[in-house]
Design a protein around this motif. Structure first.
Motif, PDB file in Angstrom:
ATOM      1  N   GLY A  94       0.759  -1.371   0.032  1.00 47.53           N
ATOM      2  CA  GLY A  94      -0.064   0.056   0.097  1.00 47.53           C
ATOM      3  C   GLY A  94       0.941   1.261   0.208  1.00 47.53           C
ATOM      4  N   LEU A  95       1.880   1.200   0.718  1.00 49.92           N
ATOM      5  CA  LEU A  95       2.885   2.138   0.904  1.00 49.92           C
ATOM      6  C   LEU A  95       3.466   2.673  -0.535  1.00 49.92           C
ATOM      7  CD1 LEU A  95       4.457   4.670   2.033  1.00 49.92           C
ATOM      8  CD2 LEU A  95       6.071   2.764   3.085  1.00 49.92           C
ATOM      9  N   MET A  96       3.771   1.654  -1.223  1.00 47.07           N
ATOM     10  CA  MET A  96       4.534   2.025  -2.424  1.00 47.07           C
ATOM     11  C   MET A  96       3.552   2.310  -3.428  1.00 47.07           C
ATOM     12  SD  MET A  96       7.198  -1.309  -2.993  1.00 47.07           S
ATOM     13  CE  MET A  96       6.039  -2.483  -2.828  1.00 47.07           C
ATOM     14  N   ARG A  97       2.229   1.817  -3.484  1.00 48.47           N
ATOM     15  CA  ARG A  97       1.340   2.281  -4.435  1.00 48.47           C
ATOM     16  C   ARG A  97       1.013   3.530  -4.132  1.00 48.47           C
ATOM     17  NH1 ARG A  97      -3.313  -0.950  -7.232  1.00 48.47           N
ATOM     18  NH2 ARG A  97      -4.369   0.620  -8.475  1.00 48.47           N
ATOM     19  N   GLU A  98       0.792   3.960  -2.912  1.00 45.36           N
ATOM     20  CA  GLU A  98       0.517   5.484  -2.463  1.00 45.36           C
ATOM     21  C   GLU A  98       1.515   6.492  -3.040  1.00 45.36           C
ATOM     22  OE1 GLU A  98      -0.071   4.845   1.474  1.00 45.36           O
ATOM     23  OE2 GLU A  98      -2.135   3.815   1.292  1.00 45.36           O
ATOM     24  N   ILE A  99       2.792   6.197  -3.100  1.00 42.06           N
ATOM     25  CA  ILE A  99       3.669   7.004  -3.885  1.00 42.06           C
ATOM     26  C   ILE A  99       3.673   6.930  -5.381  1.00 42.06           C
ATOM     27  CG2 ILE A  99       6.162   7.109  -4.068  1.00 42.06           C
ATOM     28  CD1 ILE A  99       6.780   5.832  -1.432  1.00 42.06           C
ATOM     29  N   VAL A 100       3.383   5.871  -5.988  1.00 46.54           N
ATOM     30  CA  VAL A 100       3.113   6.057  -7.194  1.00 46.54           C
ATOM     31  C   VAL A 100       1.778   6.677  -7.737  1.00 46.54           C
ATOM     32  CG1 VAL A 100       2.693   4.365  -9.283  1.00 46.54           C
ATOM     33  CG2 VAL A 100       4.353   3.747  -7.444  1.00 46.54           C
ATOM     34  N   GLU A 101       0.671   6.408  -7.035  1.00 42.59           N
ATOM     35  CA  GLU A 101      -0.418   6.861  -7.353  1.00 42.59           C
ATOM     36  C   GLU A 101      -0.589   8.733  -6.881  1.00 42.59           C
ATOM     37  OE1 GLU A 101      -4.046   3.943  -7.337  1.00 42.59           O
ATOM     38  OE2 GLU A 101      -3.461   4.511  -5.248  1.00 42.59           O
ATOM     39  N   LEU A 102       0.121   8.827  -5.828  1.00 36.94           N
ATOM     40  CA  LEU A 102      -0.031  10.290  -5.420  1.00 36.94           C
ATOM     41  C   LEU A 102       0.048  11.365  -6.424  1.00 36.94           C
ATOM     42  CD1 LEU A 102       0.122  11.497  -2.428  1.00 36.94           C
ATOM     43  CD2 LEU A 102       2.486  12.490  -3.034  1.00 36.94           C
ATOM     44  N   PRO A 103      -0.907  12.193  -6.895  1.00 37.29           N
ATOM     45  CA  PRO A 103      -0.925  13.011  -7.833  1.00 37.29           C
ATOM     46  C   PRO A 103      -0.107  13.881  -7.658  1.00 37.29           C
ATOM     47  CG  PRO A 103      -2.648  13.517  -6.059  1.00 37.29           C
ATOM     48  CD  PRO A 103      -1.945  12.526  -5.839  1.00 37.29           C
ATOM     49  N   LYS A 104       1.122  13.956  -7.025  1.00 36.49           N
ATOM     50  CA  LYS A 104       2.146  14.902  -6.852  1.00 36.49           C
ATOM     51  C   LYS A 104       3.436  14.215  -7.017  1.00 36.49           C
ATOM     52  CE  LYS A 104      -0.985  17.354  -3.991  1.00 36.49           C
ATOM     53  NZ  LYS A 104      -1.190  18.094  -2.476  1.00 36.49           N
ATOM     54  N   PRO A 105       4.522  14.864  -7.592  1.00 32.99           N
ATOM     55  CA  PRO A 105       5.843  13.997  -7.740  1.00 32.99           C
ATOM     56  C   PRO A 105       6.292  13.717  -6.673  1.00 32.99           C
ATOM     57  CG  PRO A 105       5.660  16.022  -9.330  1.00 32.99           C
ATOM     58  CD  PRO A 105       4.608  16.078  -8.529  1.00 32.99           C
ATOM     59  N   VAL A 106       7.072  12.516  -6.431  1.00 36.68           N
ATOM     60  CA  VAL A 106       7.718  12.281  -5.307  1.00 36.68           C
ATOM     61  C   VAL A 106       9.224  11.909  -5.717  1.00 36.68           C
ATOM     62  CG1 VAL A 106       8.244  10.483  -3.191  1.00 36.68           C
ATOM     63  CG2 VAL A 106       5.773  11.024  -4.307  1.00 36.68           C
ATOM     64  N   VAL A 107      10.223  12.840  -5.236  1.00 37.06           N
ATOM     65  CA  VAL A 107      11.591  12.692  -5.432  1.00 37.06           C
ATOM     66  C   VAL A 107      12.376  12.150  -4.345  1.00 37.06           C
ATOM     67  CG1 VAL A 107      13.411  14.196  -6.042  1.00 37.06           C
ATOM     68  CG2 VAL A 107      11.166  14.675  -6.894  1.00 37.06           C
ATOM     69  N   ALA A 108      13.303  11.499  -4.557  1.00 41.31           N
ATOM     70  CA  ALA A 108      13.915  10.760  -3.421  1.00 41.31           C
ATOM     71  C   ALA A 108      15.274  11.468  -3.328  1.00 41.31           C
ATOM     72  CB  ALA A 108      14.230   9.317  -3.548  1.00 41.31           C
ATOM     73  N   ARG A 109      15.914  11.772  -2.217  1.00 40.13           N
ATOM     74  CA  ARG A 109      17.092  12.118  -1.865  1.00 40.13           C
ATOM     75  C   ARG A 109      17.838  11.292  -1.260  1.00 40.13           C
ATOM     76  NH1 ARG A 109      19.599  14.498   2.326  1.00 40.13           N
ATOM     77  NH2 ARG A 109      21.149  16.257   1.927  1.00 40.13           N
ATOM     78  N   VAL A 110      18.982  10.958  -1.656  1.00 38.40           N
ATOM     79  CA  VAL A 110      19.639   9.499  -1.065  1.00 38.40           C
ATOM     80  C   VAL A 110      21.024   9.732  -0.894  1.00 38.40           C
ATOM     81  CG1 VAL A 110      20.054   7.137  -1.185  1.00 38.40           C
ATOM     82  CG2 VAL A 110      17.964   8.095  -2.327  1.00 38.40           C
ATOM     83  N   THR A 111      21.525  10.115   0.191  1.00 38.30           N
ATOM     84  CA  THR A 111      22.991   9.976   0.568  1.00 38.30           C
ATOM     85  C   THR A 111      23.488   9.032   1.465  1.00 38.30           C
ATOM     86  OG1 THR A 111      22.460  11.413   2.550  1.00 38.30           O
ATOM     87  CG2 THR A 111      22.744  12.613   0.524  1.00 38.30           C
ATOM     88  N   GLY A 112      22.843   7.992   1.525  1.00 42.99           N
ATOM     89  CA  GLY A 112      23.437   6.721   2.292  1.00 42.99           C
ATOM     90  C   GLY A 112      22.884   5.443   1.528  1.00 42.99           C
ATOM     91  N   HIS A 113      23.000   4.307   2.363  1.00 44.23           N
ATOM     92  CA  HIS A 113      22.895   2.933   1.730  1.00 44.23           C
ATOM     93  C   HIS A 113      21.349   2.683   1.665  1.00 44.23           C
ATOM     94  CE1 HIS A 113      27.124   3.028   2.658  1.00 44.23           C
ATOM     95  NE2 HIS A 113      26.771   2.926   4.105  1.00 44.23           N
ATOM     96  N   VAL A 114      21.068   1.823   0.752  1.00 39.57           N
ATOM     97  CA  VAL A 114      19.655   1.133   0.476  1.00 39.57           C
ATOM     98  C   VAL A 114      19.936  -0.269   0.067  1.00 39.57           C
ATOM     99  CG1 VAL A 114      17.717   1.751  -0.989  1.00 39.57           C
ATOM    100  CG2 VAL A 114      19.282   3.430  -1.081  1.00 39.57           C
ATOM    101  N   ARG A 115      18.898  -0.792   0.945  1.00 39.50           N
ATOM    102  CA  ARG A 115      18.865  -2.283   0.784  1.00 39.50           C
ATOM    103  C   ARG A 115      17.504  -2.974   0.649  1.00 39.50           C
ATOM    104  NH1 ARG A 115      23.329  -1.316   0.304  1.00 39.50           N
ATOM    105  NH2 ARG A 115      25.303  -1.799   1.391  1.00 39.50           N
ATOM    106  N   ALA A 116      17.422  -4.115  -0.061  1.00 42.02           N
ATOM    107  CA  ALA A 116      16.234  -4.976  -0.025  1.00 42.02           C
ATOM    108  C   ALA A 116      15.077  -4.038  -0.207  1.00 42.02           C
ATOM    109  CB  ALA A 116      16.173  -5.709   1.290  1.00 42.02           C
TER     110      ALA A 116
END
Length: 253
Positions: free
Chosen positions: A85-107
């Motif tokens: 549901g969380l992933m879908r809500e990001i995709v469906e949100l009628p506003k762009p979602v931009v990720a700012r990543v300065t560290g590690h991402v896993r799984a």
């Protein structure tokens, strides 16, 4: 994958606003921003608030600490349907979602990242799909990852669990931009979003996310069931126990 940290009643999602861009900050650094039931619930609530707020033009998703997200919290995991549901809500949100990543991402953190419309990663970022090493598979996060990733790269990193850097993540389309200075790289992106009309942003996002949303409709239920079966297996119990005990699992050679 992450371990639980007891933070009492402290919020796990920070929220600030600047000229139409609301920043949501994953703020559970003691367990590397692992996807606990609480963090997922707070993130969904924060996104719903952004959706309902006409002053929000775009959402910037970032993190405290040295890890963007370590994946599932193995000792307090969210319900798989809640994470979907969380992933879908990001995709469906009628506003762009931009990720700012300065560290590690896993799984599972990669599923969260891939749900975002645009992602900028810095030189300290590293990425890995570690599920196969735990007796699991990147099941539900395939909903956002597979439409985004280069096919040959997906074959390699799904199977090997290798770690790779921001430049490789950009090459295989996991992130949009690999930058030495993340905040500098974000300036033209956020400026462009601020100049766009709310209707224009919503309609444009709807076009580029249509295929991903069809994948949710067609495959989410099956992938949730597949994930649950893997988590309940003996191999997964051994893999997760070995991870928590900081040792190799029985099958490692």
């Amino acid at each position: 994958m992450g371990r639980t940290a007891d933070r009492g009643e402290a919020p796990l999602i920070g929220r600030t606003a600047d000229r139409g861009v609301t920043t949501l900050t994953l703020d559970s650094p003691a367990n590397r921003n692992a996807l606990s039931a609480s963090l997922v619930g707070e993130a969904r609530a924060a996104l719903a608030a952004c959706a309902a707020d006409d002053t929000v033009r775009a959402v910037l998703l970032t993190h405290t600490g040295t890890t963007f997200c370590a994946g599932a919290d193995l000792t307090a995991p969210p319900d798989p349907e809640a994470f979907v549901g969380l992933m879908r809500e990001i995709v469906e949100l009628p506003k762009p979602v931009v990720a700012r990543v300065t560290g590690h991402v896993r799984a599972g953190g990669l599923g969260l990242l891939a749900a975002c419309d645009i992602a900028v990663a810095g030189p300290a970022s590293t990425f890995a799909l570690t599920e196969s090493r735990l007796g699991l598979a990147p099941a539900v996060i395939s909903l956002t990852l597979l439409p985004r990733l280069d096919r040959a790269a997906a074959n390699r990193y799904y199977l090997t669990g290798e770690r790779f850097d921001a430049a490789e993540a950009a090459r295989i389309s996991m992130v949009t931009v690999a930058a030495e200075d993340v905040d500098e790289a974000l300036v033209p992106i956020l400026d462009g979003l601020r100049r766009a009309s709310p209707q224009g942003l919503a309609a444009s996002k709807e076009l580029v996310t249509a295929t991903v949303l069809r994948s949710f409709d067609q495959h989410a239920e099956d992938l949730v069931a597949r994930s649950a079966a893997l988590f309940a297996s003996g191999e997964a119990r051994e893999g997760m126990t070995a991870f928590l005990e900081r040792r190799d699992p029985a099958w490692a050679r």
